[in-house]
Design a protein around this motif. Structure first.
Motif, PDB file in Angstrom:
ATOM      1  N   ASN A  42     -24.473 -24.302  19.545  1.00 50.76           N
ATOM      2  CA  ASN A  42     -25.722 -23.971  20.212  1.00 50.76           C
ATOM      3  C   ASN A  42     -25.582 -22.690  21.030  1.00 50.76           C
ATOM      4  OD1 ASN A  42     -27.152 -26.280  19.279  1.00 50.76           O
ATOM      5  ND2 ASN A  42     -26.032 -27.521  20.774  1.00 50.76           N
ATOM      6  N   PRO A  43     -26.634 -21.885  21.091  1.00 47.85           N
ATOM      7  CA  PRO A  43     -26.553 -20.634  21.861  1.00 47.85           C
ATOM      8  C   PRO A  43     -26.196 -20.900  23.320  1.00 47.85           C
ATOM      9  CG  PRO A  43     -28.552 -20.703  20.522  1.00 47.85           C
ATOM     10  CD  PRO A  43     -27.947 -22.074  20.460  1.00 47.85           C
ATOM     11  N   ARG A  44     -25.308 -20.092  23.845  1.00 46.38           N
ATOM     12  CA  ARG A  44     -24.915 -20.193  25.252  1.00 46.38           C
ATOM     13  C   ARG A  44     -25.316 -18.888  25.933  1.00 46.38           C
ATOM     14  NH1 ARG A  44     -20.280 -23.089  27.821  1.00 46.38           N
ATOM     15  NH2 ARG A  44     -19.937 -22.116  29.858  1.00 46.38           N
ATOM     16  N   PRO A  45     -26.064 -18.923  27.011  1.00 50.25           N
ATOM     17  CA  PRO A  45     -26.550 -17.682  27.634  1.00 50.25           C
ATOM     18  C   PRO A  45     -25.414 -16.707  27.939  1.00 50.25           C
ATOM     19  CG  PRO A  45     -27.644 -19.585  28.597  1.00 50.25           C
ATOM     20  CD  PRO A  45     -26.569 -20.127  27.706  1.00 50.25           C
ATOM     21  N   GLY A  46     -25.572 -15.475  27.481  1.00 53.23           N
ATOM     22  CA  GLY A  46     -24.610 -14.426  27.781  1.00 53.23           C
ATOM     23  C   GLY A  46     -23.373 -14.416  26.921  1.00 53.23           C
ATOM     24  N   ALA A  47     -23.232 -15.376  26.011  1.00 52.25           N
ATOM     25  CA  ALA A  47     -21.999 -15.488  25.223  1.00 52.25           C
ATOM     26  C   ALA A  47     -22.136 -14.816  23.869  1.00 52.25           C
ATOM     27  CB  ALA A  47     -21.619 -16.944  25.034  1.00 52.25           C
ATOM     28  N   LEU A  48     -21.001 -14.377  23.335  1.00 48.33           N
ATOM     29  CA  LEU A  48     -20.874 -13.971  21.943  1.00 48.33           C
ATOM     30  C   LEU A  48     -19.909 -14.941  21.267  1.00 48.33           C
ATOM     31  CD1 LEU A  48     -20.465 -10.116  22.449  1.00 48.33           C
ATOM     32  CD2 LEU A  48     -22.507 -11.284  21.593  1.00 48.33           C
ATOM     33  N   VAL A  49     -20.094 -15.155  19.986  1.00 45.55           N
ATOM     34  CA  VAL A  49     -19.209 -16.042  19.227  1.00 45.55           C
ATOM     35  C   VAL A  49     -18.193 -15.193  18.476  1.00 45.55           C
ATOM     36  CG1 VAL A  49     -19.056 -17.746  17.380  1.00 45.55           C
ATOM     37  CG2 VAL A  49     -20.959 -17.835  18.990  1.00 45.55           C
ATOM     38  N   VAL A  50     -16.936 -15.558  18.581  1.00 42.26           N
ATOM     39  CA  VAL A  50     -15.843 -14.847  17.912  1.00 42.26           C
ATOM     40  C   VAL A  50     -15.221 -15.786  16.896  1.00 42.26           C
ATOM     41  CG1 VAL A  50     -13.609 -13.707  18.221  1.00 42.26           C
ATOM     42  CG2 VAL A  50     -15.390 -13.481  19.982  1.00 42.26           C
ATOM     43  N   ASN A  51     -15.087 -15.324  15.653  1.00 42.66           N
ATOM     44  CA  ASN A  51     -14.341 -16.168  14.722  1.00 42.66           C
ATOM     45  C   ASN A  51     -13.269 -15.385  13.977  1.00 42.66           C
ATOM     46  OD1 ASN A  51     -17.080 -15.738  12.916  1.00 42.66           O
ATOM     47  ND2 ASN A  51     -15.287 -15.922  11.580  1.00 42.66           N
ATOM     48  N   ILE A  52     -12.191 -16.095  13.728  1.00 40.53           N
ATOM     49  CA  ILE A  52     -11.035 -15.542  13.038  1.00 40.53           C
ATOM     50  C   ILE A  52     -11.384 -15.369  11.565  1.00 40.53           C
ATOM     51  CG2 ILE A  52      -8.632 -16.017  12.394  1.00 40.53           C
ATOM     52  CD1 ILE A  52      -9.109 -15.369  15.364  1.00 40.53           C
ATOM     53  N   GLY A  53     -11.089 -14.200  11.011  1.00 46.70           N
ATOM     54  CA  GLY A  53     -11.285 -13.959   9.597  1.00 46.70           C
ATOM     55  C   GLY A  53     -10.009 -14.219   8.805  1.00 46.70           C
ATOM     56  N   ASP A  54     -10.138 -14.114   7.491  1.00 49.21           N
ATOM     57  CA  ASP A  54      -9.020 -14.431   6.607  1.00 49.21           C
ATOM     58  C   ASP A  54      -7.772 -13.609   6.908  1.00 49.21           C
ATOM     59  OD1 ASP A  54     -10.852 -16.084   5.418  1.00 49.21           O
ATOM     60  OD2 ASP A  54     -11.003 -14.942   3.544  1.00 49.21           O
ATOM     61  N   GLN A  55      -7.958 -12.338   7.288  1.00 51.71           N
ATOM     62  CA  GLN A  55      -6.776 -11.475   7.477  1.00 51.71           C
ATOM     63  C   GLN A  55      -5.958 -11.876   8.699  1.00 51.71           C
ATOM     64  OE1 GLN A  55      -6.392 -10.023   4.728  1.00 51.71           O
ATOM     65  NE2 GLN A  55      -8.502 -10.580   4.227  1.00 51.71           N
ATOM     66  N   LEU A  56      -6.605 -12.371   9.746  1.00 56.63           N
ATOM     67  CA  LEU A  56      -5.832 -12.847  10.895  1.00 56.63           C
ATOM     68  C   LEU A  56      -5.145 -14.171  10.583  1.00 56.63           C
ATOM     69  CD1 LEU A  56      -7.906 -11.926  14.076  1.00 56.63           C
ATOM     70  CD2 LEU A  56      -6.042 -10.682  12.968  1.00 56.63           C
ATOM     71  N   PRO A  79     -27.154 -29.556   2.817  1.00 53.08           N
ATOM     72  CA  PRO A  79     -26.492 -29.529   4.131  1.00 53.08           C
ATOM     73  C   PRO A  79     -26.420 -30.858   4.869  1.00 53.08           C
ATOM     74  CG  PRO A  79     -28.653 -28.460   4.232  1.00 53.08           C
ATOM     75  CD  PRO A  79     -28.370 -28.718   2.786  1.00 53.08           C
ATOM     76  N   ARG A  80     -27.176 -31.874   4.480  1.00 55.22           N
ATOM     77  CA  ARG A  80     -27.139 -33.182   5.145  1.00 55.22           C
ATOM     78  C   ARG A  80     -27.240 -33.013   6.668  1.00 55.22           C
ATOM     79  NH1 ARG A  80     -25.728 -36.638   1.050  1.00 55.22           N
ATOM     80  NH2 ARG A  80     -24.516 -35.720  -0.661  1.00 55.22           N
ATOM     81  N   LEU A  81     -28.339 -32.463   7.083  1.00 56.99           N
ATOM     82  CA  LEU A  81     -28.517 -32.062   8.474  1.00 56.99           C
ATOM     83  C   LEU A  81     -28.418 -33.232   9.443  1.00 56.99           C
ATOM     84  CD1 LEU A  81     -31.422 -29.494   7.938  1.00 56.99           C
ATOM     85  CD2 LEU A  81     -28.978 -29.016   8.224  1.00 56.99           C
ATOM     86  N   ALA A  82     -28.762 -34.417   8.994  1.00 55.46           N
ATOM     87  CA  ALA A  82     -28.697 -35.589   9.875  1.00 55.46           C
ATOM     88  C   ALA A  82     -27.265 -35.965  10.250  1.00 55.46           C
ATOM     89  CB  ALA A  82     -29.394 -36.778   9.213  1.00 55.46           C
ATOM     90  N   GLU A  83     -26.286 -35.491   9.475  1.00 56.64           N
ATOM     91  CA  GLU A  83     -24.892 -35.837   9.734  1.00 56.64           C
ATOM     92  C   GLU A  83     -24.169 -34.809  10.614  1.00 56.64           C
ATOM     93  OE1 GLU A  83     -22.982 -36.420   5.978  1.00 56.64           O
ATOM     94  OE2 GLU A  83     -24.509 -37.835   5.251  1.00 56.64           O
ATOM     95  N   VAL A  84     -24.843 -33.726  10.977  1.00 50.47           N
ATOM     96  CA  VAL A  84     -24.217 -32.666  11.775  1.00 50.47           C
ATOM     97  C   VAL A  84     -23.995 -33.158  13.210  1.00 50.47           C
ATOM     98  CG1 VAL A  84     -24.533 -30.340  12.717  1.00 50.47           C
ATOM     99  CG2 VAL A  84     -25.200 -30.843  10.351  1.00 50.47           C
ATOM    100  N   VAL A  85     -22.823 -32.859  13.754  1.00 53.29           N
ATOM    101  CA  VAL A  85     -22.486 -33.245  15.125  1.00 53.29           C
ATOM    102  C   VAL A  85     -23.109 -32.235  16.085  1.00 53.29           C
ATOM    103  CG1 VAL A  85     -20.622 -33.625  16.772  1.00 53.29           C
ATOM    104  CG2 VAL A  85     -20.316 -34.262  14.357  1.00 53.29           C
ATOM    105  N   SER A  86     -23.891 -32.728  17.029  1.00 55.38           N
ATOM    106  CA  SER A  86     -24.463 -31.848  18.052  1.00 55.38           C
ATOM    107  C   SER A  86     -23.853 -32.191  19.406  1.00 55.38           C
ATOM    108  CB  SER A  86     -25.985 -32.002  18.099  1.00 55.38           C
ATOM    109  OG  SER A  86     -26.342 -33.331  18.406  1.00 55.38           O
ATOM    110  N   GLY A  87     -23.743 -31.192  20.257  1.00 55.21           N
ATOM    111  CA  GLY A  87     -23.219 -31.432  21.594  1.00 55.21           C
ATOM    112  C   GLY A  87     -21.710 -31.515  21.687  1.00 55.21           C
TER     113      GLY A  87
END
Length: 336
Positions: free
Chosen positions: A241-255, A26-34
């Motif tokens: 990063n987790p955001r208080p009260g939020a849910l994450v929505v992602n588009i799947g292949d069919q959409l 995963p090369r964690l040091a290269e991940v963009v944060s923020g």
């Protein structure tokens, strides 16, 4: 079967069959944060603005965080608590539900597809089919005692949210509000309750490697205390990063297919850490098996010809499960 599960013991050393080859780590040091993550407030009084925000996020990122989604915060806390309690059950209790058969609708398993993999992923998960609830809930875990009631309530709320999001996604493409729901048929629904234990060497493995979701829409309840979701954006991995009260929505292949490629089924992955366990609850809305899918006719013109051929969801799902999770995008097999 309990010995196959990661959640039955603490791990002080890294088993060799979880170690990724150097080029696949995963090369964690290269991940963009923020990095800024799209956020949609469903309580926005300007419906047109909310729809436009959904469309922009689907087009640019393939995912967004949603606020004021209507699911009670107390229920969300109960879902996470009962999920954590389940994975803390004794090994012999959890082993009753273990199966490595991907076709089984209710099962506890590990990694992704242990029958095919050469390298495993650092997660256990409980797979639950959720619709219609009265058909599946009797076979759900009876321990913890409040598991069925809590998860059933959450499934109903998530389904209602998903259908609201379909309307906004349809409208953002210039289609009738009911288009996505109608095109996908009677929506199947299932859930993955994911448990990622502390990992001795997180830079060598994944909770889940990069993949897109084969379904239509995914709604993710993230651990509020421990990050782990990452998405591919503009060629770089970005931490969500987790955001208080939020849910994450992602588009799947069919959409992506129904939008004729205008909206993106986002590549995403789960990473792990060395000192804390992490939970997530992913809810999936899926077309019924026999429904015929393909680009919406209104979106196919001389200037924008059909990107994908017509196919049934059953055909797609079988191809998806016959592959490794991190192979090329399964939709590539269905291009015109």
């Amino acid at each position: 079967m309990a010995e196959h599960l990661l959640s039955t013991a603490a791990h002080r050393t890294m088993p060799g069959n979880y170690v990724r080859p150097e080029a696949q780590r995963p090369r964690l040091a290269e991940v963009v944060s923020g990095a800024p993550i799209p956020v949609v407030d469903l309580a926005c009084p300007d419906r047109a603005a909310a729809v436009a925000a959904v469309g922009d996020a689907c087009r640019s990122h393939g995912f967004f965080q949603v606020l004021n989604h209507g699911i009670d915060g107390g229920l969300i806390a109960e879902v996470m608590a009962v999920a954590r309690e389940f994975f803390r059950l004794p090994a012999e209790e959890k082993a009753k539900l273990y199966s490595d058969d991907p076709a089984k609708k209710i099962r506890l398993s590990t990694s992704f597809n242990v029958r095919k993999e050469t390298v495993h992923n650092w997660r256990d998960y409980l797979r639950l089919h959720c619709h219609p609830l009265d058909q599946f809930v009797p076979d759900w875990p009876s321990n913890p005692p409040d598991f069925k009631e809590t998860m059933s309530s959450y499934c109903r709320e998530v389904r209602a949210l998903g259908l609201r999001l379909y309307a906004a996604i349809s409208e953002s493409l210039g289609l009738e509000a009911s288009y996505m729901e109608d095109a996908l048929g009677e929506q199947e629904q299932h859930m993955a309750v994911n448990f990622y234990p502390p990992c001795p060497e997180p830079e060598l493995t994944y909770g889940l490697p990069a993949h897109t979701d084969p379904n239509a829409l995914t709604i993710l309840l993230m651990d509020q205390d421990v990050a782990g979701l990452q998405v591919l954006h503009a060629g770089r991995w970005v931490a969500v990063n987790p955001r208080p009260g939020a849910l994450v929505v992602n588009i799947g292949d069919q959409l992506q297919a129904l939008s004729n490629g205008e909206y993106r089924s986002v590549w995403h992955r789960a990473v792990v850490n060395s000192d804390r366990e992490r939970l997530s609850v992913a809810s999936f809305l899926c077309p019924c098996s026999g429904v015929v899918l393909g680009p919406a006719r209104k979106l196919v013109t001389d200037e924008t010809p059909a990107v994908y051929r017509s196919y049934t969801y059953d055909e797609y799902y079988k191809k998806f499960w016959s592959r490794n999770l991190d192979q090329e995008h399964c939709l590539e097999l269905f291009r015109t």
